[in-house]
Design a protein around this motif. Structure first.
Motif, PDB file in Angstrom:
ATOM      1  N   UNK A  87       0.843  -1.199   0.000  1.00 11.98           N
ATOM      2  CA  UNK A  87       0.000   0.000   0.000  1.00 11.98           C
ATOM      3  C   UNK A  87       0.877   1.246   0.000  1.00 11.98           C
ATOM      4  N   UNK A  88       0.584   2.147  -0.910  1.00 10.04           N
ATOM      5  CA  UNK A  88       1.319   3.407  -1.012  1.00 10.04           C
ATOM      6  C   UNK A  88       0.307   4.547  -1.111  1.00 10.04           C
ATOM      7  N   UNK A  89       0.533   5.599  -0.325  1.00 12.19           N
ATOM      8  CA  UNK A  89      -0.369   6.745  -0.336  1.00 12.19           C
ATOM      9  C   UNK A  89       0.474   7.999  -0.536  1.00 12.19           C
ATOM     10  N   UNK A  90       0.074   8.811  -1.495  1.00  9.97           N
ATOM     11  CA  UNK A  90       0.770  10.078  -1.732  1.00  9.97           C
ATOM     12  C   UNK A  90      -0.268  11.174  -1.938  1.00  9.97           C
ATOM     13  N   UNK A  91       0.147  12.407  -1.668  1.00  7.56           N
ATOM     14  CA  UNK A  91      -0.803  13.509  -1.832  1.00  7.56           C
ATOM     15  C   UNK A  91      -0.107  14.725  -2.410  1.00  7.56           C
ATOM     16  N   UNK A  92      -0.920  15.582  -2.993  1.00  7.63           N
ATOM     17  CA  UNK A  92      -0.444  16.861  -3.513  1.00  7.63           C
ATOM     18  C   UNK A  92      -1.602  17.843  -3.422  1.00  7.63           C
ATOM     19  N   UNK A  93      -1.291  19.107  -3.594  1.00  7.41           N
ATOM     20  CA  UNK A  93      -2.322  20.146  -3.537  1.00  7.41           C
ATOM     21  C   UNK A  93      -2.377  20.817  -4.904  1.00  7.41           C
ATOM     22  N   UNK A  94      -3.587  20.922  -5.465  1.00 11.26           N
ATOM     23  CA  UNK A  94      -3.701  21.546  -6.786  1.00 11.26           C
ATOM     24  C   UNK A  94      -3.964  23.051  -6.656  1.00 11.26           C
ATOM     25  N   UNK A  95      -4.214  23.685  -7.777  1.00 16.82           N
ATOM     26  CA  UNK A  95      -4.328  25.140  -7.845  1.00 16.82           C
ATOM     27  C   UNK A  95      -5.423  25.695  -6.934  1.00 16.82           C
ATOM     28  N   UNK A  96      -6.571  25.019  -6.862  1.00 25.03           N
ATOM     29  CA  UNK A  96      -7.668  25.541  -6.042  1.00 25.03           C
ATOM     30  C   UNK A  96      -7.652  24.993  -4.613  1.00 25.03           C
ATOM     31  N   UNK A  97      -6.471  24.573  -4.138  1.00 24.00           N
ATOM     32  CA  UNK A  97      -6.246  24.125  -2.756  1.00 24.00           C
ATOM     33  C   UNK A  97      -6.931  22.799  -2.411  1.00 24.00           C
ATOM     34  N   UNK A  98      -7.337  22.031  -3.414  1.00 25.19           N
ATOM     35  CA  UNK A  98      -7.883  20.699  -3.172  1.00 25.19           C
ATOM     36  C   UNK A  98      -6.723  19.737  -2.954  1.00 25.19           C
ATOM     37  N   UNK A  99      -6.824  18.931  -1.908  1.00 24.45           N
ATOM     38  CA  UNK A  99      -5.803  17.929  -1.632  1.00 24.45           C
ATOM     39  C   UNK A  99      -6.120  16.698  -2.475  1.00 24.45           C
ATOM     40  N   UNK A 100      -5.212  16.328  -3.361  1.00 22.88           N
ATOM     41  CA  UNK A 100      -5.373  15.148  -4.212  1.00 22.88           C
ATOM     42  C   UNK A 100      -4.600  13.999  -3.581  1.00 22.88           C
ATOM     43  N   UNK A 101      -5.297  12.924  -3.225  1.00 26.15           N
ATOM     44  CA  UNK A 101      -4.663  11.780  -2.573  1.00 26.15           C
ATOM     45  C   UNK A 101      -4.753  10.587  -3.509  1.00 26.15           C
ATOM     46  N   UNK A 102      -3.617   9.956  -3.760  1.00 22.55           N
ATOM     47  CA  UNK A 102      -3.552   8.787  -4.634  1.00 22.55           C
ATOM     48  C   UNK A 102      -3.198   7.572  -3.780  1.00 22.55           C
ATOM     49  N   UNK A 103      -4.097   6.599  -3.744  1.00 23.49           N
ATOM     50  CA  UNK A 103      -3.891   5.362  -2.992  1.00 23.49           C
ATOM     51  C   UNK A 103      -3.571   4.266  -3.996  1.00 23.49           C
ATOM     52  N   UNK A 104      -2.403   3.656  -3.856  1.00 22.31           N
ATOM     53  CA  UNK A 104      -1.984   2.596  -4.776  1.00 22.31           C
ATOM     54  C   UNK A 104      -1.851   1.299  -3.987  1.00 22.31           C
ATOM     55  N   UNK A 105      -2.500   0.247  -4.476  1.00 19.44           N
ATOM     56  CA  UNK A 105      -2.454  -1.063  -3.823  1.00 19.44           C
ATOM     57  C   UNK A 105      -2.048  -2.122  -4.844  1.00 19.44           C
ATOM     58  N   UNK A 106      -1.751  -3.294  -4.368  1.00 20.74           N
ATOM     59  CA  UNK A 106      -1.469  -4.437  -5.236  1.00 20.74           C
ATOM     60  C   UNK A 106      -2.701  -4.693  -6.099  1.00 20.74           C
ATOM     61  N   UNK A 107      -2.494  -5.091  -7.351  1.00 24.34           N
ATOM     62  CA  UNK A 107      -3.643  -5.273  -8.251  1.00 24.34           C
ATOM     63  C   UNK A 107      -4.608  -6.338  -7.741  1.00 24.34           C
ATOM     64  N   UNK A 108      -4.121  -7.299  -6.955  1.00 21.23           N
ATOM     65  CA  UNK A 108      -4.999  -8.316  -6.382  1.00 21.23           C
ATOM     66  C   UNK A 108      -5.890  -7.750  -5.276  1.00 21.23           C
TER      67      UNK A 108
END
Length: 83
Positions: free
Chosen positions: A23-44
């Motif tokens: 499990x990997x979780x990363x985040x960033x903030x876009x132009x309008x201050x929305x926090x974008x969170x990407x959750x990556x897991x094993x395909x299974x």
């Protein structure tokens, strides 16, 4: 991992999957201050995180949205798998 949203999602997703070390979780903030969170897991494990009809993913989003509203932020969550 610096974002409280990353920590929250990691705590919610890890118990659901068969491969918690993937499990990997990363985040960033876009132009309008929305926090974008990407959750990556094993395909299974992607089906376990999304759930039947997306119910588990929606429940995770609801918890994250509630946390974000307390901090006066907006959050967007994407679930993906390793290829």
């Amino acid at each position: 991992m610096n974002s409280k949203f990353e920590q929250l999602l990691l705590a919610l997703v890890k118990p659901l999957v068969a491969n918690p070390d993937d499990v990997s979780v990363s985040s960033s903030v876009d132009i309008d201050e929305t926090v974008l969170v990407n959750v990556i897991v094993n395909k299974d494990d992607l089906g376990r995180v999304i759930g039947k009809g997306g119910k588990i993913a929606n429940a995770i989003r609801t918890i994250a949205y509630a946390s974000a509203s307390k901090a006066n932020k907006r959050v967007k969550i994407e679930f993906n798998s390793y290829e």
